[in-house]
Design a protein around this motif. Structure first.
Motif, PDB file in Angstrom:
ATOM      1  N   GLN A 120     -15.115  -1.303 -19.159  1.00  0.00           N
ATOM      2  CA  GLN A 120     -15.743  -0.165 -19.808  1.00  0.00           C
ATOM      3  C   GLN A 120     -16.138   0.890 -18.774  1.00  0.00           C
ATOM      4  O   GLN A 120     -16.078   2.088 -19.021  1.00  0.00           O
ATOM      5  N   ARG A 121     -16.498   0.403 -17.579  1.00  0.00           N
ATOM      6  CA  ARG A 121     -16.963   1.332 -16.545  1.00  0.00           C
ATOM      7  C   ARG A 121     -15.825   1.843 -15.655  1.00  0.00           C
ATOM      8  O   ARG A 121     -15.924   2.935 -15.088  1.00  0.00           O
ATOM      9  N   CYS A 122     -14.793   1.026 -15.475  1.00  0.00           N
ATOM     10  CA  CYS A 122     -13.731   1.375 -14.517  1.00  0.00           C
ATOM     11  C   CYS A 122     -13.115   2.724 -14.877  1.00  0.00           C
ATOM     12  O   CYS A 122     -12.721   2.959 -16.023  1.00  0.00           O
ATOM     13  N   ILE A 123     -13.012   3.621 -13.867  1.00  0.00           N
ATOM     14  CA  ILE A 123     -12.421   4.938 -14.120  1.00  0.00           C
ATOM     15  C   ILE A 123     -11.007   5.037 -13.542  1.00  0.00           C
ATOM     16  O   ILE A 123     -10.409   6.114 -13.494  1.00  0.00           O
ATOM     17  N   GLY A 124     -10.489   3.929 -13.068  1.00  0.00           N
ATOM     18  CA  GLY A 124      -9.102   3.918 -12.585  1.00  0.00           C
ATOM     19  C   GLY A 124      -8.875   4.730 -11.329  1.00  0.00           C
ATOM     20  O   GLY A 124      -7.773   5.188 -11.073  1.00  0.00           O
ATOM     21  N   CYS A 125      -9.922   4.912 -10.513  1.00  0.00           N
ATOM     22  CA  CYS A 125      -9.814   5.811  -9.352  1.00  0.00           C
ATOM     23  C   CYS A 125      -9.164   5.158  -8.145  1.00  0.00           C
ATOM     24  O   CYS A 125      -8.808   5.830  -7.192  1.00  0.00           O
ATOM     25  N   ARG A 126      -9.008   3.856  -8.174  1.00  0.00           N
ATOM     26  CA  ARG A 126      -8.365   3.092  -7.094  1.00  0.00           C
ATOM     27  C   ARG A 126      -9.142   3.117  -5.781  1.00  0.00           C
ATOM     28  O   ARG A 126      -8.579   2.807  -4.716  1.00  0.00           O
ATOM     29  N   THR A 127     -10.416   3.503  -5.837  1.00  0.00           N
ATOM     30  CA  THR A 127     -11.214   3.473  -4.612  1.00  0.00           C
ATOM     31  C   THR A 127     -11.293   2.046  -4.058  1.00  0.00           C
ATOM     32  O   THR A 127     -11.201   1.829  -2.853  1.00  0.00           O
ATOM     33  N   CYS A 128     -11.441   1.088  -4.977  1.00  0.00           N
ATOM     34  CA  CYS A 128     -11.542  -0.304  -4.534  1.00  0.00           C
ATOM     35  C   CYS A 128     -10.289  -0.737  -3.788  1.00  0.00           C
ATOM     36  O   CYS A 128     -10.365  -1.429  -2.773  1.00  0.00           O
ATOM     37  N   ALA A 129      -9.123  -0.311  -4.292  1.00  0.00           N
ATOM     38  CA  ALA A 129      -7.871  -0.707  -3.657  1.00  0.00           C
ATOM     39  C   ALA A 129      -7.779  -0.137  -2.250  1.00  0.00           C
ATOM     40  O   ALA A 129      -7.364  -0.821  -1.307  1.00  0.00           O
ATOM     41  N   VAL A 130      -8.219   1.129  -2.115  1.00  0.00           N
ATOM     42  CA  VAL A 130      -8.145   1.786  -0.811  1.00  0.00           C
ATOM     43  C   VAL A 130      -9.155   1.175   0.161  1.00  0.00           C
ATOM     44  O   VAL A 130      -8.827   0.850   1.306  1.00  0.00           O
ATOM     45  N   ALA A 131     -10.387   0.974  -0.324  1.00  0.00           N
ATOM     46  CA  ALA A 131     -11.411   0.388   0.553  1.00  0.00           C
ATOM     47  C   ALA A 131     -10.966  -1.003   1.006  1.00  0.00           C
ATOM     48  O   ALA A 131     -11.117  -1.379   2.169  1.00  0.00           O
ATOM     49  N   CYS A 132     -10.398  -1.751   0.080  1.00  0.00           N
ATOM     50  CA  CYS A 132      -9.917  -3.094   0.378  1.00  0.00           C
ATOM     51  C   CYS A 132      -8.824  -3.045   1.433  1.00  0.00           C
ATOM     52  O   CYS A 132      -8.834  -3.782   2.413  1.00  0.00           O
ATOM     53  N   LYS A 133      -7.890  -2.134   1.236  1.00  0.00           N
ATOM     54  CA  LYS A 133      -6.770  -2.037   2.163  1.00  0.00           C
ATOM     55  C   LYS A 133      -7.243  -1.673   3.569  1.00  0.00           C
ATOM     56  O   LYS A 133      -6.803  -2.264   4.553  1.00  0.00           O
ATOM     57  N   GLN A 134      -8.155  -0.732   3.643  1.00  0.00           N
ATOM     58  CA  GLN A 134      -8.636  -0.285   4.951  1.00  0.00           C
ATOM     59  C   GLN A 134      -9.464  -1.366   5.640  1.00  0.00           C
ATOM     60  O   GLN A 134      -9.221  -1.707   6.789  1.00  0.00           O
ATOM     61  N   HIS A 135     -10.431  -1.911   4.920  1.00  0.00           N
ATOM     62  CA  HIS A 135     -11.328  -2.878   5.558  1.00  0.00           C
ATOM     63  C   HIS A 135     -10.630  -4.171   5.937  1.00  0.00           C
ATOM     64  O   HIS A 135     -11.038  -4.847   6.867  1.00  0.00           O
ATOM     65  N   ASN A 136      -9.594  -4.519   5.181  1.00  0.00           N
ATOM     66  CA  ASN A 136      -8.913  -5.771   5.480  1.00  0.00           C
ATOM     67  C   ASN A 136      -7.612  -5.564   6.248  1.00  0.00           C
ATOM     68  O   ASN A 136      -6.792  -6.473   6.346  1.00  0.00           O
ATOM     69  N   ALA A 137      -7.461  -4.362   6.805  1.00  0.00           N
ATOM     70  CA  ALA A 137      -6.344  -4.067   7.696  1.00  0.00           C
ATOM     71  C   ALA A 137      -5.001  -4.476   7.110  1.00  0.00           C
ATOM     72  O   ALA A 137      -4.168  -5.071   7.793  1.00  0.00           O
ATOM     73  N   GLN A 138      -4.796  -4.172   5.823  1.00  0.00           N
ATOM     74  CA  GLN A 138      -3.525  -4.577   5.217  1.00  0.00           C
ATOM     75  C   GLN A 138      -2.380  -3.713   5.726  1.00  0.00           C
ATOM     76  O   GLN A 138      -2.479  -2.494   5.719  1.00  0.00           O
ATOM     77  N   PRO A 139      -1.309  -4.365   6.129  1.00  0.00           N
ATOM     78  CA  PRO A 139      -0.164  -3.615   6.650  1.00  0.00           C
ATOM     79  C   PRO A 139       0.436  -2.728   5.554  1.00  0.00           C
ATOM     80  O   PRO A 139       0.217  -2.986   4.364  1.00  0.00           O
ATOM     81  N   PRO A 140       1.195  -1.690   5.937  1.00  0.00           N
ATOM     82  CA  PRO A 140       1.827  -0.830   4.938  1.00  0.00           C
ATOM     83  C   PRO A 140       2.627  -1.688   3.962  1.00  0.00           C
ATOM     84  O   PRO A 140       3.282  -2.625   4.371  1.00  0.00           O
ATOM     85  N   GLY A 141       2.550  -1.378   2.706  1.00  0.00           N
ATOM     86  CA  GLY A 141       3.344  -2.127   1.724  1.00  0.00           C
ATOM     87  C   GLY A 141       2.616  -3.320   1.139  1.00  0.00           C
ATOM     88  O   GLY A 141       3.075  -3.893   0.159  1.00  0.00           O
ATOM     89  N   ASN A 142       1.514  -3.737   1.722  1.00  0.00           N
ATOM     90  CA  ASN A 142       0.719  -4.803   1.120  1.00  0.00           C
ATOM     91  C   ASN A 142      -0.585  -4.258   0.560  1.00  0.00           C
ATOM     92  O   ASN A 142      -1.291  -3.507   1.237  1.00  0.00           O
ATOM     93  N   TRP A 143      -0.888  -4.619  -0.666  1.00  0.00           N
ATOM     94  CA  TRP A 143      -2.118  -4.199  -1.332  1.00  0.00           C
ATOM     95  C   TRP A 143      -2.731  -5.413  -2.012  1.00  0.00           C
ATOM     96  O   TRP A 143      -2.170  -5.915  -2.979  1.00  0.00           O
ATOM     97  N   TRP A 144      -3.850  -5.889  -1.501  1.00  0.00           N
ATOM     98  CA  TRP A 144      -4.485  -7.067  -2.098  1.00  0.00           C
ATOM     99  C   TRP A 144      -5.066  -6.749  -3.467  1.00  0.00           C
ATOM    100  O   TRP A 144      -5.294  -7.626  -4.270  1.00  0.00           O
ATOM    101  N   ASN A 145      -5.353  -5.485  -3.680  1.00  0.00           N
ATOM    102  CA  ASN A 145      -6.074  -5.059  -4.862  1.00  0.00           C
ATOM    103  C   ASN A 145      -5.287  -3.915  -5.505  1.00  0.00           C
ATOM    104  O   ASN A 145      -4.935  -2.953  -4.825  1.00  0.00           O
ATOM    105  N   ARG A 146      -4.969  -4.063  -6.783  1.00  0.00           N
ATOM    106  CA  ARG A 146      -4.167  -3.032  -7.462  1.00  0.00           C
ATOM    107  C   ARG A 146      -4.921  -2.576  -8.714  1.00  0.00           C
ATOM    108  O   ARG A 146      -5.651  -3.352  -9.316  1.00  0.00           O
TER     109      ARG A 146
END
Ligand code: SF4
Ligand code: SF4
Lengths: 228, 437
Positions: free
Chosen positions: A10-36
């Motif tokens: 109900q709250r999620c606005i689909g902004c993908r901030t979580c995916a980006v924060a996750c990718k940056q903080h967890n040093a995910q290599p290009p092409g890998n996204w732990w969170n979509r």
């Protein structure tokens, strides 16, 4: 302790901030996204589905569901994938033999492989020379398993760890901290006062692919009404 | 027989090529394959399943000689064991390039997780390799004893007769222990797939029996092909009844296979809805491959039931080759529908959305490919194809070296030592020397 998460659709606005924060903080290599995050039913994110006056747009973030009955853990031939004492499913980057059986087993498509050395893929993706991102130190669990390292070894599997490098110190996972809509809660299912137990009070809850019997520790609160 | 020498050279060459390609892959990473996060297994695993399959034939033939007294197959027990050993070595070999971290394989010994069917497979495949090796070894032992070969060195204190009876006893034992293990390697290999509820294409109890049926068909076909090549044109009529028996085993097990396929399709489609989703891939996008997988073995099945199909070397070879292609495509078809039928999918009745698949990240930066996808059009890369020569080259090399150096077509009674030294130019002439069957 049984760590888990609640995601309020109900709250999620689909902004993908979580995916980006996750990718940056967890040093995910290009092409890998732990969170979509995708718009359910739509081939393009942030595009409504339906027809004419019956349009709807519901966003669905998916990362590791931290299954209690985790098929990825059961199939791992060397025990590289295991559940720690908090019920968090982790991968030991030093033990994984890269057989990718766990990727076949996980029904949520959250497991990712390091098809090449991340150094290479960063160069190929033309990330700026010297640009380093992510939590800079290795993190080992109490038995010494390497469960986070900023530069992943080539040929191992990785996935969401509930930010083990932070949560083991009592901090929140990055997706929970970064979410501008406060759509996520994190905590201990065994503790009635925890954020997750508070979040589900009086709400319907669902889990993804309930029929598979994986028993996820990530719960979703369905939207009360569709957006128009 | 001489011709098999060319096979040796060719196999050695291909082996070198595949090892070089593998070396390159180790250096660059599995990124040089066309696999991806949503399609995490491809040609290598399919080829593994293929080789496990053809490894069956051997012990099933030699065991049936002992257990069911199928006498006409007796001349082929050595060939059968050899084909089993060579194929299982090939199977074990092709698993290795699929590992992201070959250097850590020892973890399988240090930290085996016994709930993983992969660990069960490691156990039974290695066991089978050992049994088929010993089976070949004990059958050849009397020859080596006669030649005074170092390979029989440890039998120095035994008389020839003692070695003969030792050989007979242990060959029989290996054949008998081997049969359940032969069944197990297919069962367990099928279970690697069948236990996965995440992949509806695999998650069926039909898979293990079907693997066994396919294995008996293709494994027997390999024994048939090697036997045809080793006996040579001149002896076709002499062994015709044995060839016929092999052809019948192939056809018979294909009947079972098609029955199981029919049941599987029926169960996937009858209820409709979700289970049928994967069938739209099987008959739609991959319909042409599925046709090959059905038609070629069906042709072989009918052909081998007819007299025409069994009457000449070329008809038997043709039928076997069609079968091999069909079975190989069948193995590839394990992968395509399974991975492209993404388990996390949604149907939104209000929005007229059917079976919307939640996209998966591809896993590397690969423009113009998108970052996420709900379909991966897998086709093996050039490097994958070269690396994949490994099991073919290895199996061919083992078989050709073995049959050109040792006698794989003995006189039935081991007591007869007139064969004497068997050289690598052994010809039909020396086989003719045999006393009566
Ligand atoms: S979501 Fe997938 S990776 Fe995460 S615990 Fe479940 S099966 Fe394992
Ligand atoms: S890829 Fe690694 S974590 Fe996954 S099953 Fe194989 S060894 Fe375990």
């Amino acid at each position: 302790m049984k760590l888990g998460m609640v995601i309020d659709l109900q709250r999620c606005i689909g902004c993908r901030t979580c995916a980006v924060a996750c990718k940056q903080h967890n040093a995910q290599p290009p092409g890998n996204w732990w969170n979509r995050v995708f718009t359910k039913g739509s081939n393009f994110h942030q595009n409504a589905v339906g027809e004419d006056d019956n349009l709807s747009m519901e966003f669905l973030p998916v990362s590791c569901q931290m299954c209690d009955n985790a098929p990825c853990e059961k199939v791992c031939p060397v025990g590289a994938t295991y559940s720690d004492e908090n019920g968090v499913v982790l991968v030991d980057y030093e033990r994984c033999i890269g057989c990718r059986y766990c990727m076949s087993a996980c029904p949520y498509g959250v497991r990712q492989f390091n098809w090449e050395d991340p150094e290479n893929s960063k160069r190929e993706a033309e990330y700026q020379e010297g640009y380093e991102y992510g939590y800079p130190f290795d993190h080992r669990d109490k038995d010494g398993h390497l469960v986070y390292t900023p530069n992943r070894p080539k040929g191992v599997v990785e996935k969401c760890t509930f930010c083990v490098q932070y949560t083991s110190k009592g901090e929140l996972p990055m997706c929970v901290r970064a979410c501008p809509a406060k759509a996520r809660a994190f905590g201990d299912w065994d503790d009635p006062k925890s954020d997750v137990n508070q979040a589900i009070k009086g709400r319907n809850v669902t889990r993804l692919l309930e029929e598979m019997g994986t028993s996820p520790k990530v719960l979703y609160l369905p939207p009360r009404k569709t957006r128009k | 027989m001489k011709r098999l020498n060319y096979v040796t050279y060719l196999a050695a060459l291909l082996l070198v090529v595949s090892l070089a390609a593998w070396g390159y892959q180790i250096k660059a990473g599995l990124v040089v394959t066309n696999m991806s996060n949503p399609f995490n297994w491809g040609l290598y695993i399919a080829t593994f399943a293929f080789f496990v399959g053809i490894a069956a034939g051997g012990l099933i033939i030699s065991s049936s000689v002992y257990l069911f007294n199928v006498k006409q197959l007796k001349p082929f027990t050595r060939i059968a064991s050899l084909s089993a050993f060579a194929s299982i070595v090939g199977a074990a070999a092709i698993i290795l390039p699929d590992m992201g971290r070959l250097d850590r394989l020892y973890n399988l010994l240090l930290h085996p997780n016994f709930s993983s069917p992969l660990v069960w497979d490691v156990v039974v495949v290695n066991l089978y390799m050992l049994i088929t090796f010993l089976s070949v070894y004990f059958q050849l032992l009397p020859d080596w004893k006669n030649e005074g070969s170092f390979l029989a060195g440890w039998t120095k204190k035994l008389t020839k007769n003692q070695v003969d009876s030792l050989s007979a006893k242990w060959s029989k034992r290996m054949a008998i222990i081997g049969l359940p293990v032969a069944i197990l390697i297919h069962t367990v290999t099928a279970l690697i797939f069948a236990v996965q509820a995440s992949r509806s294409w695999w998650n069926t109890p039909v898979l293990p029996p079907d693997f066994i049926a396919m294995a008996i068909a293709s494994g027997t076909a390999l024994v048939l092909v090697i036997a045809l090549l080793v006996t040579g044109k001149a002896n076709f009529l002499k062994y015709k009844s044995a060839f016929n028996t092999l052809a019948h085993i192939i056809s018979g097990s294909l009947v079972v296979h098609f029955f199981l396929v029919a049941m599987d399709l029926l169960l996937h489609s009858w209820w409709g809805g979700h289970g049928a989703g994967v069938l739209s891939l099987v008959f739609g996008r991959y319909g042409y491959l599925y046709a090959v997988e059905l038609i070629l073995p069906a042709v072989t099945m009918f052909y081998f039931f007819t007299t025409a199909g069994k009457q000449s070397r070329s008809s038997l070879l043709t039928g076997s080759i069609l079968l091999f292609i069909g079975v190989f495509v069948h193995r590839m078809m394990l992968m395509f529908p399974a991975f492209n039928d993404i388990p996390l999918s949604f149907t939104l009745p209000g929005a007229h959305v059917e079976n919307w698949k939640y996209p998966i990240t591809i896993g590397n930066y690969n423009p113009p490919e998108p970052t996420f996808t709900d379909f991966w059009a897998y086709a093996p890369s050039g490097i994958e194809i070269l690396v994949n020569l490994l099991p073919f080259a290895l199996t061919a090399l083992i078989i050709s070296v073995a049959v050109t150096h040792f006698n794989f077509l003995p006189g039935q009674e081991q007591k007869n030592h007139r064969l004497g030294v068997y050289t690598n130019t052994a010809t039909t002439a020396s086989i003719e020397n045999r006393t009566k069957n």
